[in-house]
Design an enzyme around this catalytic site. Sequence first.
Site, PDB file in Angstrom:
ATOM      1  N   ASP A 159      -1.021   6.388   5.287  1.00 25.12           N
ATOM      2  CA  ASP A 159      -2.030   7.435   5.433  1.00 25.12           C
ATOM      3  C   ASP A 159      -3.363   6.813   5.829  1.00 25.12           C
ATOM      4  OD1 ASP A 159      -3.252   9.839   5.447  1.00 25.12           O
ATOM      5  OD2 ASP A 159      -3.330  10.070   3.271  1.00 25.12           O
ATOM      6  N   ARG A 177      -6.323   6.868  18.267  1.00 24.18           N
ATOM      7  CA  ARG A 177      -5.316   7.752  18.840  1.00 24.18           C
ATOM      8  C   ARG A 177      -5.974   8.877  19.646  1.00 24.18           C
ATOM      9  NH1 ARG A 177      -2.888  12.472  17.226  1.00 24.18           N
ATOM     10  NH2 ARG A 177      -0.779  12.743  18.031  1.00 24.18           N
ATOM     11  N   CYS A 219     -23.553  19.448 -27.459  1.00 23.09           N
ATOM     12  CA  CYS A 219     -24.015  20.413 -28.441  1.00 23.09           C
ATOM     13  C   CYS A 219     -23.812  19.716 -29.771  1.00 23.09           C
ATOM     14  CB  CYS A 219     -23.183  21.699 -28.392  1.00 23.09           C
ATOM     15  SG  CYS A 219     -23.433  22.702 -29.868  1.00 23.09           S
ATOM     16  N   LYS A 275       7.544  14.494   4.551  1.00 20.66           N
ATOM     17  CA  LYS A 275       6.224  14.522   3.902  1.00 20.66           C
ATOM     18  C   LYS A 275       6.362  14.673   2.385  1.00 20.66           C
ATOM     19  CE  LYS A 275       2.691  15.558   6.000  1.00 20.66           C
ATOM     20  NZ  LYS A 275       1.530  14.937   6.606  1.00 20.66           N
ATOM     21  N   LYS A 296       5.206   6.305   5.398  1.00 21.22           N
ATOM     22  CA  LYS A 296       4.254   6.914   6.334  1.00 21.22           C
ATOM     23  C   LYS A 296       2.856   6.591   5.818  1.00 21.22           C
ATOM     24  CE  LYS A 296       3.352  11.072   8.987  1.00 21.22           C
ATOM     25  NZ  LYS A 296       1.899  11.149   8.861  1.00 21.22           N
ATOM     26  N   CYS A 302     -22.477  28.602 -29.577  1.00 17.50           N
ATOM     27  CA  CYS A 302     -23.256  28.826 -30.800  1.00 17.50           C
ATOM     28  C   CYS A 302     -24.716  29.132 -30.513  1.00 17.50           C
ATOM     29  CB  CYS A 302     -23.150  27.610 -31.714  1.00 17.50           C
ATOM     30  SG  CYS A 302     -24.045  26.183 -31.095  1.00 17.50           S
ATOM     31  N   GLU A 325      10.688   4.006   6.965  1.00 15.80           N
ATOM     32  CA  GLU A 325       9.407   3.317   6.743  1.00 15.80           C
ATOM     33  C   GLU A 325       8.483   4.204   5.926  1.00 15.80           C
ATOM     34  OE1 GLU A 325       7.885   2.820  10.699  1.00 15.80           O
ATOM     35  OE2 GLU A 325       9.595   1.605  11.354  1.00 15.80           O
ATOM     36  N   TYR A 329       3.925  -0.275  13.606  1.00 17.09           N
ATOM     37  CA  TYR A 329       5.226   0.391  13.432  1.00 17.09           C
ATOM     38  C   TYR A 329       5.840   0.961  14.706  1.00 17.09           C
ATOM     39  CZ  TYR A 329       1.723   4.096  12.874  1.00 17.09           C
ATOM     40  OH  TYR A 329       0.642   4.912  13.027  1.00 17.09           O
ATOM     41  N   LEU A 361       4.542  13.201  14.851  1.00 12.50           N
ATOM     42  CA  LEU A 361       5.905  13.338  14.345  1.00 12.50           C
ATOM     43  C   LEU A 361       6.134  14.753  13.832  1.00 12.50           C
ATOM     44  CD1 LEU A 361       5.961  10.032  12.273  1.00 12.50           C
ATOM     45  CD2 LEU A 361       7.390  10.487  14.274  1.00 12.50           C
ATOM     46  N   CYS A 384     -26.070  26.389 -25.801  1.00 14.02           N
ATOM     47  CA  CYS A 384     -24.622  26.326 -25.969  1.00 14.02           C
ATOM     48  C   CYS A 384     -24.010  27.728 -25.846  1.00 14.02           C
ATOM     49  CB  CYS A 384     -24.291  25.722 -27.328  1.00 14.02           C
ATOM     50  SG  CYS A 384     -22.540  25.771 -27.700  1.00 14.02           S
ATOM     51  N   CYS A 420     -20.792  24.461 -34.710  1.00 13.74           N
ATOM     52  CA  CYS A 420     -20.617  25.221 -33.477  1.00 13.74           C
ATOM     53  C   CYS A 420     -19.183  25.737 -33.409  1.00 13.74           C
ATOM     54  CB  CYS A 420     -20.917  24.314 -32.286  1.00 13.74           C
ATOM     55  SG  CYS A 420     -20.461  25.054 -30.720  1.00 13.74           S
TER      56      CYS A 420
HETATM   57  S1  IVH Z   1       5.795   6.374  14.318  1.00 12.79           S
HETATM   58  C1  IVH Z   1       6.393   8.484  18.257  1.00 12.79           C
HETATM   59  N1  IVH Z   1       5.674   5.301  11.944  1.00 12.79           N
HETATM   60  O1  IVH Z   1       1.869   9.358  11.443  1.00 12.79           O
HETATM   61  C2  IVH Z   1       6.255   8.085  16.848  1.00 12.79           C
HETATM   62  N2  IVH Z   1       3.948   6.808  12.576  1.00 12.79           N
HETATM   63  O2  IVH Z   1       2.300  12.206  12.140  1.00 12.79           O
HETATM   64  C3  IVH Z   1       4.970   7.452  16.579  1.00 12.79           C
HETATM   65  N3  IVH Z   1       2.222   7.103  10.857  1.00 12.79           N
HETATM   66  O3  IVH Z   1       0.323   9.391  14.560  1.00 12.79           O
HETATM   67  C4  IVH Z   1       4.627   7.340  15.166  1.00 12.79           C
HETATM   68  N4  IVH Z   1       3.097   5.717   9.395  1.00 12.79           N
HETATM   69  O4  IVH Z   1      -0.544   7.693  12.832  1.00 12.79           O
HETATM   70  C5  IVH Z   1       5.091   6.153  12.816  1.00 12.79           C
HETATM   71  N5  IVH Z   1       5.686   4.229   9.876  1.00 12.79           N
HETATM   72  C6  IVH Z   1       5.110   5.080  10.743  1.00 12.79           C
HETATM   73  C7  IVH Z   1       3.912   5.738  10.458  1.00 12.79           C
HETATM   74  C8  IVH Z   1       3.367   6.615  11.386  1.00 12.79           C
HETATM   75  C9  IVH Z   1       2.099   6.538   9.650  1.00 12.79           C
HETATM   76  C10 IVH Z   1       1.272   8.086  11.432  1.00 12.79           C
HETATM   77  C11 IVH Z   1       0.857   7.807  12.841  1.00 12.79           C
HETATM   78  C12 IVH Z   1       1.273   9.027  13.607  1.00 12.79           C
HETATM   79  C13 IVH Z   1       1.409  10.062  12.548  1.00 12.79           C
HETATM   80  C14 IVH Z   1       2.381  11.120  12.979  1.00 12.79           C
END
Ligand code: IVH
Length: 672
Positions: free
Chosen positions: A117, A136, A427, A315, A115, A412, A113, A227, A83, A409, A432
Amino acid sequence: MESSILNRITHLIQEINEHNHRYYILDNPVMSDGKYDELLRELQQLETENPHLKQSDSPTQRVGSRPLSEFESITHSTPMLSLANAMNTQELRDFDKRIRKDIPDENFNYVIEPKLDGLGVELVYEDGYFVSGSTRGDGITGENITENLKTLPSIPLRLRGDDIAIPKLLEVRGEVFMKHRDFEQLNENRLKNNEALFANPRNASAGSLRQLDSRITAKRPLIMHIYAPGKIDGIQFKTHWDFLDALRKWGFIVNEHVKRIADIHEAILYYEKFEIAREDLAYDIDGIVLKINDLALQDALGYRSRSPRWAIAGKFKARQETTTIESIEASIGRTGAITPVANLTPVALGGVMVARATLHNQDEIDRKDIRVGDVVLVQRAGDVIPEVVKVIPERRLPNTIPYQIPTICPSCAGPINRSDDEAKHYCRNISCPAQIAGRIEHFVSKRAMDIDGLGPRSIQSFLYKQLIHTIADLYTINFDAIPDIEGMGEKSAQKLKASLEASKQQEPWRLLHGLGISNVGEHLSKLLMKEYGSFSKLILASEEELIELNEIGPIVASDLKTFFANPQNIELIKTFDSLGLTMASQIGEATEDLIFHGKTFVFTGKLESFNRDEAKEMVEKLGGKAAGSVSKNTTYLVAGPGAGSKAEKAIKLGVNVLTEEEFIKMMKSINE
Ligand code: IVH
């Protein structure tokens, strides 16, 4: 016969999978654990006896199978894209503007949604059965981790088809991750077993997915949320929202925070809300993802080389970064505890510049093998002081050496040591200088003795000029010398003097709090003084007695005893007493009406009818104060045989001198 066994197997699979779905996907179990185990055991038994009847969606698959020698690679039927990023709200607005330019006449809405991690993973279903799954990888080809993915309870081995058609081919994509609690538990177990710790839940998830032995993966608490679609044959959707809906019906988990929203303003509200809410989520998210809901519009907008034009990741500010350790210093706390602190090349973390990070203690340094010069991963979690997560070993310079907390120390030059049961080095020299400054700062602070006009700089310069060495020295400062001290003129000196004088009347819990005994803060100081009423009594309390008190545990009790067992500390308390500080609580509000209110007694020489402590207690009960030495503030000196210099001083100062008999008479007259 065989067909009835097959029927039973099919029935068991269906029932167990139904339970799994309710338990892991809907979070709403109806079957007891006992019943579940019973059914699973029956199924295992039947499968062992009839291996040819084993089904590919059997829950027994989830325990893992024989280790692989390596992962095969799998080419994704459509590339797994990434993305484009928006780093702030402005860049999110720019994204919206670009779309409006590209499709000017269209009305559209978004789906937003979290994101997640973790790790991007693809799952492939043929005729409703899970056939393969992959990482991936580089987006084009990934690793075949099918066996590992089968062990995740949140991945259906067979799609549910009650409310929705089963497509011929269904490829879906999502994120595999771990909740914080499970991650911590996993690391705790690894620590116990002397195994290397994972730096964060993401690494733990990656490590768990990359096991050649799926029986190990089966033991890791991995979750997958879906997702995005891959290639799909046999069903069509109009919107992303409809697709998410279908996912739920098939038995996948879709993140509970996905939301359909009207416009970019709403998207920005969500983004800002989640940047804060991420602290309370059970798992890590590093941003939000904004997607055009209408799939025909997605198609119309199309793709750049590696990312769709119809979606963007908003982000959050990174809370983990790499930087270099420039030096490590041993910082000495108010209680003498040594905390190794790393000085870092400054780096932005979660929106603030960070230049120092705590290394906690020697064990932590040893475990992570942190050295000066290392490139390290640092993180800020919530409001906590930044910490070093791990060293990046590939970037270690040659000739670095392990770090050891110094044995001397730095403040002191006294010894630094550590007892067996403690993580921290200490210490223990209470004079001190490094501690004294901190101890005084705490002593004068608002919530302790509340002494005005003594900031850290004045404290430093008092210490530097040797005007004070201990806390008690504050009360005998030669104020004539003050105008010499930078930043403190005569006026400030007088103010400080008055404030110190006034602090003598502070309630004793403040003094107790001001002593900075470890684990004894404001609340416990109040509690202890309420219970014991005076320092003299508190000092005598046994550990057992202290533990009996509500809210006081063995650690606090032992800290108190250790503190009062130290002669230097007792000396300090005695000095406070003789300086006229309030060492006992006044009894209720009525003290002003008591006959000894405002009167200070000093006892000297041998007393016949009672000892010093008893005398003191009697005086305090009647609203007076008992001090250790004679000053112009003394109202009466009670002198027994053998009274020496105190009596002389009293006479000189014009203080009334009483015999013990006269003192008793005085009290009797009151009792009448
Ligand atoms: S959609 C073509 N939705 O973020 C779009 N990605 O930086 C496909 N990720 O590789 C991704 N949460 O591993 C999508 N709600 C979300 C996500 C998400 C995490 C990750 C995913 C992707 C990466 C892109």
